[in-house]
Design a protein around this motif. Structure first.
Motif, PDB file in Angstrom:
ATOM      1  N   HIS A  39       5.955  16.876   6.239  1.00 39.48           N
ATOM      2  CA  HIS A  39       6.144  16.453   7.627  1.00 39.48           C
ATOM      3  C   HIS A  39       5.311  17.327   8.560  1.00 39.48           C
ATOM      4  N   THR A  40       5.283  16.983   9.830  1.00 43.35           N
ATOM      5  CA  THR A  40       4.489  17.727  10.812  1.00 43.35           C
ATOM      6  C   THR A  40       5.356  18.482  11.806  1.00 43.35           C
ATOM      7  N   ILE A  41       6.646  18.580  11.548  1.00 43.00           N
ATOM      8  CA  ILE A  41       7.584  19.232  12.470  1.00 43.00           C
ATOM      9  C   ILE A  41       7.651  20.711  12.120  1.00 43.00           C
ATOM     10  N   LYS A  42       6.781  21.503  12.715  1.00 40.98           N
ATOM     11  CA  LYS A  42       6.641  22.906  12.323  1.00 40.98           C
ATOM     12  C   LYS A  42       7.301  23.888  13.296  1.00 40.98           C
ATOM     13  N   THR A  43       7.500  23.495  14.549  1.00 39.53           N
ATOM     14  CA  THR A  43       8.050  24.427  15.543  1.00 39.53           C
ATOM     15  C   THR A  43       9.516  24.125  15.810  1.00 39.53           C
ATOM     16  N   ASP A  44      10.203  25.114  16.353  1.00 36.68           N
ATOM     17  CA  ASP A  44      11.612  24.924  16.704  1.00 36.68           C
ATOM     18  C   ASP A  44      11.767  23.853  17.782  1.00 36.68           C
ATOM     19  N   LYS A  45      10.833  23.803  18.727  1.00 39.58           N
ATOM     20  CA  LYS A  45      10.885  22.796  19.790  1.00 39.58           C
ATOM     21  C   LYS A  45      10.749  21.387  19.209  1.00 39.58           C
ATOM     22  N   ALA A  46       9.798  21.216  18.299  1.00 36.95           N
ATOM     23  CA  ALA A  46       9.604  19.907  17.655  1.00 36.95           C
ATOM     24  C   ALA A  46      10.825  19.538  16.822  1.00 36.95           C
ATOM     25  N   LEU A  47      11.426  20.537  16.142  1.00 37.38           N
ATOM     26  CA  LEU A  47      12.627  20.290  15.346  1.00 37.38           C
ATOM     27  C   LEU A  47      13.788  19.873  16.242  1.00 37.38           C
ATOM     28  N   PHE A  48      13.951  20.548  17.372  1.00 34.23           N
ATOM     29  CA  PHE A  48      15.014  20.205  18.326  1.00 34.23           C
ATOM     30  C   PHE A  48      14.862  18.758  18.788  1.00 34.23           C
ATOM     31  N   LEU A  65      23.620  18.770  21.474  1.00 32.43           N
ATOM     32  CA  LEU A  65      23.169  19.945  20.730  1.00 32.43           C
ATOM     33  C   LEU A  65      22.603  20.961  21.711  1.00 32.43           C
ATOM     34  N   SER A  66      23.004  22.204  21.553  1.00 28.58           N
ATOM     35  CA  SER A  66      22.477  23.238  22.436  1.00 28.58           C
ATOM     36  C   SER A  66      21.345  24.023  21.778  1.00 28.58           C
ATOM     37  N   LYS A  67      21.316  24.041  20.446  1.00 31.04           N
ATOM     38  CA  LYS A  67      20.270  24.783  19.746  1.00 31.04           C
ATOM     39  C   LYS A  67      20.009  24.148  18.388  1.00 31.04           C
ATOM     40  N   ALA A  80      22.682  28.572   1.715  1.00 39.27           N
ATOM     41  CA  ALA A  80      22.701  27.179   2.144  1.00 39.27           C
ATOM     42  C   ALA A  80      21.285  26.760   2.536  1.00 39.27           C
ATOM     43  N   LEU A  81      21.112  25.481   2.808  1.00 42.21           N
ATOM     44  CA  LEU A  81      19.821  24.960   3.244  1.00 42.21           C
ATOM     45  C   LEU A  81      19.809  24.691   4.744  1.00 42.21           C
ATOM     46  N   GLY A  82      20.988  24.535   5.288  1.00 41.24           N
ATOM     47  CA  GLY A  82      21.157  24.324   6.715  1.00 41.24           C
ATOM     48  C   GLY A  82      22.591  24.643   7.077  1.00 41.24           C
ATOM     49  N   THR A  83      22.820  24.966   8.335  1.00 36.15           N
ATOM     50  CA  THR A  83      24.188  25.220   8.791  1.00 36.15           C
ATOM     51  C   THR A  83      24.392  24.564  10.147  1.00 36.15           C
ATOM     52  N   HIS A  84      25.626  24.331  10.452  1.00 37.60           N
ATOM     53  CA  HIS A  84      26.010  23.806  11.756  1.00 37.60           C
ATOM     54  C   HIS A  84      27.084  24.745  12.299  1.00 37.60           C
ATOM     55  N   ARG A  85      27.089  24.930  13.599  1.00 36.34           N
ATOM     56  CA  ARG A  85      28.080  25.809  14.210  1.00 36.34           C
ATOM     57  C   ARG A  85      28.650  25.149  15.453  1.00 36.34           C
ATOM     58  N   SER A  97      31.781  24.356  24.975  1.00 36.41           N
ATOM     59  CA  SER A  97      31.428  24.392  23.558  1.00 36.41           C
ATOM     60  C   SER A  97      29.926  24.226  23.398  1.00 36.41           C
ATOM     61  N   LYS A  98      29.405  24.885  22.371  1.00 33.13           N
ATOM     62  CA  LYS A  98      27.997  24.787  22.022  1.00 33.13           C
ATOM     63  C   LYS A  98      27.925  24.306  20.582  1.00 33.13           C
ATOM     64  N   ASN A  99      27.005  23.424  20.331  1.00 31.89           N
ATOM     65  CA  ASN A  99      26.793  22.894  18.992  1.00 31.89           C
ATOM     66  C   ASN A  99      25.378  23.252  18.557  1.00 31.89           C
ATOM     67  N   GLU A 100      25.287  23.904  17.397  1.00 32.53           N
ATOM     68  CA  GLU A 100      23.999  24.385  16.921  1.00 32.53           C
ATOM     69  C   GLU A 100      23.761  23.947  15.482  1.00 32.53           C
ATOM     70  N   ILE A 101      22.506  23.706  15.168  1.00 29.47           N
ATOM     71  CA  ILE A 101      22.093  23.422  13.798  1.00 29.47           C
ATOM     72  C   ILE A 101      20.951  24.369  13.464  1.00 29.47           C
ATOM     73  N   LEU A 102      21.084  25.043  12.339  1.00 31.94           N
ATOM     74  CA  LEU A 102      20.030  25.918  11.831  1.00 31.94           C
ATOM     75  C   LEU A 102      19.563  25.347  10.496  1.00 31.94           C
ATOM     76  N   ILE A 103      18.259  25.238  10.340  1.00 31.34           N
ATOM     77  CA  ILE A 103      17.661  24.681   9.128  1.00 31.34           C
ATOM     78  C   ILE A 103      16.841  25.784   8.467  1.00 31.34           C
ATOM     79  N   SER A 104      16.982  25.929   7.175  1.00 30.68           N
ATOM     80  CA  SER A 104      16.219  26.942   6.448  1.00 30.68           C
ATOM     81  C   SER A 104      14.725  26.738   6.690  1.00 30.68           C
ATOM     82  N   SER A 105      14.027  27.839   6.925  1.00 26.36           N
ATOM     83  CA  SER A 105      12.589  27.736   7.204  1.00 26.36           C
ATOM     84  C   SER A 105      11.797  27.237   5.999  1.00 26.36           C
ATOM     85  N   MET A 106      12.420  27.204   4.815  1.00 28.82           N
ATOM     86  CA  MET A 106      11.724  26.631   3.652  1.00 28.82           C
ATOM     87  C   MET A 106      11.409  25.146   3.878  1.00 28.82           C
ATOM     88  N   PHE A 107      12.069  24.518   4.854  1.00 25.83           N
ATOM     89  CA  PHE A 107      11.856  23.096   5.127  1.00 25.83           C
ATOM     90  C   PHE A 107      10.716  22.835   6.102  1.00 25.83           C
TER      91      PHE A 107
END
Length: 175
Positions: A39-48, A65-67, A80-85, A97-107
């Motif tokens: 894929h071409t989604i390389k930055t955090d902004k593009a991922l968001f 989603l806040s982050k 894990a490969l990703g987490t949600h908070r 409330s804040k909702n966040e998703i973190l994705i492993s940088s291996m992706f």
């Protein structure tokens, strides 16, 4: 069979097929033929942006989603490969409330389908907390081939374990 730790709950016949691909050194080629381009989604902004678009198209009533970002420590710390908070805090008389998703940088360098599968999985947790039938139905609603892609991602993780590193997903390099 120790190298198949990501495939433990699959049938013996399936594991034998995978072992045969490994023995013939064709597992990487199999995956690269099935999913030829990263894929071409390389930055955090593009991922968001990507995650929000996916959320808005399938889960309109889900919380904002806040982050959303790639996290280089996620698989080491959380295994894990990703987490949600879900973070709740009192702000005056209101509960914010804040909702966040973190994705492993291996992706950052995998096929679009693998990234989408992880994002769909984490988004589904906003509606269904447990890995139950409703959770997997929601995953399949958002990504109809969810189960096949999850299996192929498990093959990819097996390949990483065997090689001791992440395979490059450059389609010009065929193993």
């Amino acid at each position: 069979m120790d190298s198949l730790k990501y495939l433990l709950h699959y049938s013996e016949a399936t594991k034998k097929q995978v072992l045969e691909l490994i023995k013939q050194d064709k597992l990487a080629l199999h995956l690269k033929n099935r999913y030829p381009n990263p894929h071409t989604i390389k930055t955090d902004k593009a991922l968001f942006t990507y995650v929000n678009e996916l959320k808005n198209s399938h889960m309109k009533n889900a919380p904002t989603l806040s982050k959303v970002l790639y996290d280089g420590k996620i698989n080491v710390i959380h295994n894990a490969l990703g987490t949600h908070r879900f973070i709740s805090r009192v702000q005056g008389a209101k509960l914010k409330s804040k909702n966040e998703i973190l994705i492993s940088s291996m992706f950052k360098n995998v096929p679009q389908e693998f990234l989408e599968m992880i994002v769909v999985h984490e988004l589904a947790h906003f509606r269904e907390k447990e890995h139950n039938k409703a959770f997997y139905n929601l995953c399949q609603y958002m990504q109809p081939s969810y189960h096949q892609i999850e299996f192929d991602l498990r093959l990819y993780l097996t390949l990483i374990d065997i090689n001791g590193k992440i395979e490059s997903w450059d389609s010009s390099k065929s193993s």
